[in-house]
Design an enzyme around this catalytic site. Sequence first.
Site, PDB file in Angstrom:
ATOM      1  N   HIS A   1       1.769   9.928  25.087  1.00  0.00           N
ATOM      2  CA  HIS A   1       0.686  10.069  25.755  1.00  0.00           C
ATOM      3  C   HIS A   1       0.866  11.438  25.961  1.00  0.00           C
ATOM      4  CE1 HIS A   1      -2.473   8.268  28.163  1.00  0.00           C
ATOM      5  NE2 HIS A   1      -2.081   8.916  29.381  1.00  0.00           N
TER       6      HIS A   1
ATOM      7  N   ASP B   1       3.249   4.831  23.069  1.00  0.00           N
ATOM      8  CA  ASP B   1       2.383   4.913  25.076  1.00  0.00           C
ATOM      9  C   ASP B   1       1.908   3.401  25.514  1.00  0.00           C
ATOM     10  OD1 ASP B   1       0.449   5.413  26.849  1.00  0.00           O
ATOM     11  OD2 ASP B   1      -0.804   6.500  25.293  1.00  0.00           O
TER      12      ASP B   1
ATOM     13  N   SER C   1      -7.324   9.234  28.630  1.00  0.00           N
ATOM     14  CA  SER C   1      -6.185   9.095  29.338  1.00  0.00           C
ATOM     15  C   SER C   1      -7.439   8.231  30.628  1.00  0.00           C
ATOM     16  CB  SER C   1      -5.256   9.869  30.102  1.00  0.00           C
ATOM     17  OG  SER C   1      -4.206   8.962  30.575  1.00  0.00           O
TER      18      SER C   1
END
Length: 412
Positions: A382, A352, A192
């Site tokens: 995600h 995501d 991320s």
Amino acid sequence: MRCKGVFLVALLSALTAYYVYLPIPNNVEERWKLMLTDSFFRSLSHLAELSELVGLFDYMRVMMFVTFAERVVPVSDDRVKVVDESFEGVDVIVYQPIQNEDTGELRRAVIYLHGGGWCLGSSRMSPYDLLARHMVTELNAVVVSVEYRLAPAHHFPVPFEDVYHVVKYFLHVDVLKSYRINPERIAVSGDSAGGNLAAAVTQQLQQDPRNNINLKVQALIYPVLQALDLNTPSYQQNQHMPILPRTLMVRFWSEYFTSDKSFFRAMMTNTHNNPESAALLKFVNWSSYLPESYRQTYNYSAPPVAIKINPAHDDPVGSNRWLADPRASPLLVPDTTLRLLPKTYVVTCEYDVLRDDGLMYVTRLLNVGVDVTHKHYPAGFHGALMFSVWPTDFKIGRKMIDNYVTWLKHNL
Ligand SMILES: *[C@@H]1O[C@H](CO)[C@@H](O)[C@H](O)[C@H]1NC(C)=O
Ligand SMILES: *[C@@H]1O[C@H](CO)[C@@H](O)[C@H](O)[C@H]1NC(C)=O
């Protein structure tokens, strides 16, 4: 203080019960568990908004609850030696294999950058601690987990620079020697926002004339790669998806750059570009870089450029000087820079908002001949990698970790 805390927990429980409903796609495994987990995150987010509104704590301070709840004290065990260090003034945790006999063999290294939207998260959260230990034993690697400083207390470029200083320090011949590391087997990796930092650091390192140690690989797990277009098909398709709804990602981006709420509002409507960033929109043009199947029925229109002038600052409303900086948005570099990059692993998840950031990077890297392994999870969401610890353990999180570590085993 204590009273406030009790109040927050009580409200949070009530909200969690209230929010257990969300349309989650049918092909997602363990849907009920994800619904429950997400309802907790959404409740916390609403609570954080409320708290900010009434002036109790600001949004990110309330969201830090998750980071604290999963906090552990990383300690050595019989297979892994764990030491807190400070590299160039930045806190890191160094995980090293404990070998029973000294084979004299040099070891691999992974510099790992945790996720959390540059505002949340910590290398001391139990999923990151477990992942680091797993990598140490599976790869016979030294893992450096970086506790970079966070926004909004430290806006860009501080988190980036913390990581860059750590990487540069670690890549000194003497330092590598002291940890018995093979300089030809070093990775930078993260998930991320950590994937964003990993991609940015790898690019800057390749262009740094004073650096003479090349990374072997970069491994980017559902990375954030650009702030210019927050209406890609994946942002549109997944705007309400767990664990990272669009509003939260936009909040992370705006907080990374500034605490000015007008910038957040401009980003929400995708009207935050300034003339400088608009000149770089070609690098994030999803109508050119997304495979046909992901463009689906979405129609491309370039984000507009802010022209309304804010009289107080003489700036376009919401405009931000960091927007065009590739150290924040690694997709913004030209092909000549991408060409220099090492072997790359990219994870994307179907559900995501950041999926298309990853897909565009894959296309652009492949276009210039970089060796890329792209692992797409058609039922992935995600943050899945973080969900490896009971009670929020998901099969997909384990699968993701296994595939990632296996790839490192073969390529690092
Ligand atoms: C994006 O790409 C399309 C073609 O795929 C092109 O028509 C359009 O002008 C491009 N826009 C920008 C801002 O680069
Ligand atoms: C895209 O454009 C086509 C043709 O103009 C239209 O039929 C379609 O509904 C548009 N799709 C979206 C998602 O707006």
